[in-house]
Design an enzyme around this catalytic site. Structure first.
Site, PDB file in Angstrom:
ATOM      1  N   ILE A  17       0.846  -1.194   0.000  1.00 48.45           N
ATOM      2  CA  ILE A  17       0.000   0.000   0.000  1.00 48.45           C
ATOM      3  C   ILE A  17       0.882   1.244   0.000  1.00 48.45           C
ATOM      4  O   ILE A  17       1.546   1.558   0.994  1.00 48.45           O
ATOM      5  CB  ILE A  17      -0.944  -0.002   1.216  1.00 48.45           C
ATOM      6  CG1 ILE A  17      -1.816  -1.273   1.203  1.00 48.45           C
ATOM      7  CG2 ILE A  17      -1.820   1.245   1.219  1.00 48.45           C
ATOM      8  CD1 ILE A  17      -2.689  -1.440   2.429  1.00 48.45           C
ATOM      9  N   GLY A  18       0.894   1.938  -1.135  1.00 49.28           N
ATOM     10  CA  GLY A  18       1.679   3.148  -1.269  1.00 49.28           C
ATOM     11  C   GLY A  18       0.828   4.392  -1.104  1.00 49.28           C
ATOM     12  O   GLY A  18      -0.382   4.317  -0.869  1.00 49.28           O
ATOM     13  N   THR A  20      -0.141   6.546  -3.317  1.00 46.62           N
ATOM     14  CA  THR A  20      -1.081   6.781  -4.408  1.00 46.62           C
ATOM     15  C   THR A  20      -1.833   5.527  -4.820  1.00 46.62           C
ATOM     16  O   THR A  20      -3.050   5.560  -5.012  1.00 46.62           O
ATOM     17  CB  THR A  20      -0.339   7.358  -5.633  1.00 46.62           C
ATOM     18  OG1 THR A  20       0.368   8.543  -5.242  1.00 46.62           O
ATOM     19  CG2 THR A  20      -1.310   7.701  -6.748  1.00 46.62           C
ATOM     20  N   THR A  21      -1.115   4.420  -4.974  1.00 41.68           N
ATOM     21  CA  THR A  21      -1.739   3.172  -5.408  1.00 41.68           C
ATOM     22  C   THR A  21      -1.403   2.041  -4.444  1.00 41.68           C
ATOM     23  O   THR A  21      -0.405   2.095  -3.720  1.00 41.68           O
ATOM     24  CB  THR A  21      -1.278   2.773  -6.826  1.00 41.68           C
ATOM     25  OG1 THR A  21       0.151   2.604  -6.822  1.00 41.68           O
ATOM     26  CG2 THR A  21      -1.665   3.826  -7.840  1.00 41.68           C
ATOM     27  N   MET A  23      -1.194  -2.330  -4.315  1.00 44.83           N
ATOM     28  CA  MET A  23      -1.145  -3.567  -5.077  1.00 44.83           C
ATOM     29  C   MET A  23      -1.382  -4.740  -4.141  1.00 44.83           C
ATOM     30  O   MET A  23      -0.704  -4.878  -3.113  1.00 44.83           O
ATOM     31  CB  MET A  23       0.213  -3.722  -5.770  1.00 44.83           C
ATOM     32  CG  MET A  23       0.380  -5.032  -6.517  1.00 44.83           C
ATOM     33  SD  MET A  23      -0.595  -5.087  -8.029  1.00 44.83           S
ATOM     34  CE  MET A  23       0.385  -3.992  -9.071  1.00 44.83           C
ATOM     35  N   GLY A 113      10.160   3.359   6.852  1.00 45.30           N
ATOM     36  CA  GLY A 113       8.865   2.904   6.370  1.00 45.30           C
ATOM     37  C   GLY A 113       8.835   1.455   5.937  1.00 45.30           C
ATOM     38  O   GLY A 113       9.863   0.865   5.569  1.00 45.30           O
ATOM     39  N   ALA A 114       7.622   0.894   5.946  1.00 42.80           N
ATOM     40  CA  ALA A 114       7.443  -0.506   5.563  1.00 42.80           C
ATOM     41  C   ALA A 114       7.884  -0.753   4.129  1.00 42.80           C
ATOM     42  O   ALA A 114       8.408  -1.830   3.811  1.00 42.80           O
ATOM     43  CB  ALA A 114       5.982  -0.901   5.739  1.00 42.80           C
ATOM     44  N   ASP A 115       7.672   0.225   3.247  1.00 41.64           N
ATOM     45  CA  ASP A 115       8.093   0.051   1.855  1.00 41.64           C
ATOM     46  C   ASP A 115       9.607  -0.045   1.745  1.00 41.64           C
ATOM     47  O   ASP A 115      10.137  -0.884   0.998  1.00 41.64           O
ATOM     48  CB  ASP A 115       7.557   1.188   0.987  1.00 41.64           C
ATOM     49  CG  ASP A 115       7.924   2.578   1.516  1.00 41.64           C
ATOM     50  OD1 ASP A 115       8.331   2.707   2.694  1.00 41.64           O
ATOM     51  OD2 ASP A 115       7.779   3.557   0.745  1.00 41.64           O
ATOM     52  N   THR A 139       5.597   8.326  -5.647  1.00 39.14           N
ATOM     53  CA  THR A 139       5.163   9.652  -5.220  1.00 39.14           C
ATOM     54  C   THR A 139       6.350  10.431  -4.655  1.00 39.14           C
ATOM     55  O   THR A 139       6.544  11.610  -4.953  1.00 39.14           O
ATOM     56  CB  THR A 139       4.056   9.537  -4.166  1.00 39.14           C
ATOM     57  OG1 THR A 139       2.987   8.752  -4.698  1.00 39.14           O
ATOM     58  CG2 THR A 139       3.536  10.907  -3.774  1.00 39.14           C
TER      59      THR A 139
END
Length: 270
Positions: A17-18, A20-21, A23, A113-115, A139
């Protein structure tokens, strides 16, 4: 820090979960076999998440577990609540408290962050023993650096393409809002083309310049002889295609890393 975990053949739902989008991908082993992309804003409640995800999970009824890598707390919480209610297995949220395949040094660790954690985990799956520069071009654009012995050495954050373009429109009196795409030529012949070329080529050269700078820093400060570059993110295909020395492009890098973290933490979440 732990060695490579062997992937399970049982289907696993990975939520990336980003800003903007978002997946949602079903993994079998190390590769996604099905996926769904939605606007993050659509994940407004557990019920909204359910309406979006039910068709995907109906096609993969054997998926019992899930892992969530989210940088949007509200959306991540909504997805987590619905998945906890619907799945018979475990739902793991990626954060810095997990067993990680690299040594972390960040102040505070919870702010990484998790990403970025997931992307660094993906980079630890590379077979070659070399330093890694991990790029997430979305982003925002993030750089994260791992040493060859898998120590986290630091990172950089800069605005992404849309943020650059929107700032020009919002902070000036007459510059228009421009859709960002690959410029047809270097020098624009209209205001919109000038903005598009400046933003896109400026980003390409910033990324290339920072990669060179980081490689030099790795050599001089850490004695690293070589650094592999891995790129992901919604805008990575555009930027990578315009670079003189394109890095490894993995559109599913964050999801692959989140899946790997689930495998590394199977015991602790059981």
């Amino acid at each position: 820090m732990e060695q490579m975990a062997h992937p399970s053949s049982t289907p696993l739902l990975v939520a990336e979960i980003g800003n903007t989008t978002a997946m949602f991908a079903v993994f079998s082993g190390t590769d996604p076999i099905d996926s769904l992309q939605v606007a993050t804003a659509a994940l407004s409640s557990p019920e909204a998440v359910g309406e979006l995800l039910q068709p995907l999970l109906a096609r993969h009824s054997l998926a019992a577990d899930a892992v969530i890598s989210s940088v949007v707390p509200r959306a991540g919480e909504a997805a987590g609540r619905w998945l906890l209610d619907i799945l018979p297995g475990r739902v793991l949220a990626v954060d810095s408290t997990l067993n990680l395949p690299f040594r972390i040094s960040y102040d505070p660790p919870s702010a990484l962050g998790a990403d970025r954690l997931s992307l660094c985990a993906r980079c630890c799956m590379l077979e070659e023993e070399a330093a890694v520069i991990a790029l997430d071009i979305g982003t925002a654009i993030t750089f994260d650096v791992l040493s060859a012995d898998r120590s986290y050495l630091g990172g950089l954050i800069m605005p992404g393409l849309e943020l650059m373009a929107s700032a020009l429109h919002e902070r000036t009196a007459q510059l228009p809002r421009v859709e960002v795409s690959r410029p047809e030529r270097l020098m624009g012949l209209s205001t919109a083309d000038c903005i598009r070329s400046g933003v896109v080529w400026g980003c390409v050269l910033q990324v290339e310049g920072l990669v060179r700078k980081i490689r030099g820093w790795l050599r001089s400060e850490h004695g690293e002889g070589y650094a592999r570059v891995v790129a992901t993110g919604g805008r990575a295909p555009l930027i990578v295609s315009m670079m003189e020395m394109p890095p490894l492009l993995d559109p599913h890098a964050v999801s692959r890393g989140a899946r790997y973290l689930f495998e590394l933490n199977r015991i602790t979440v059981s």
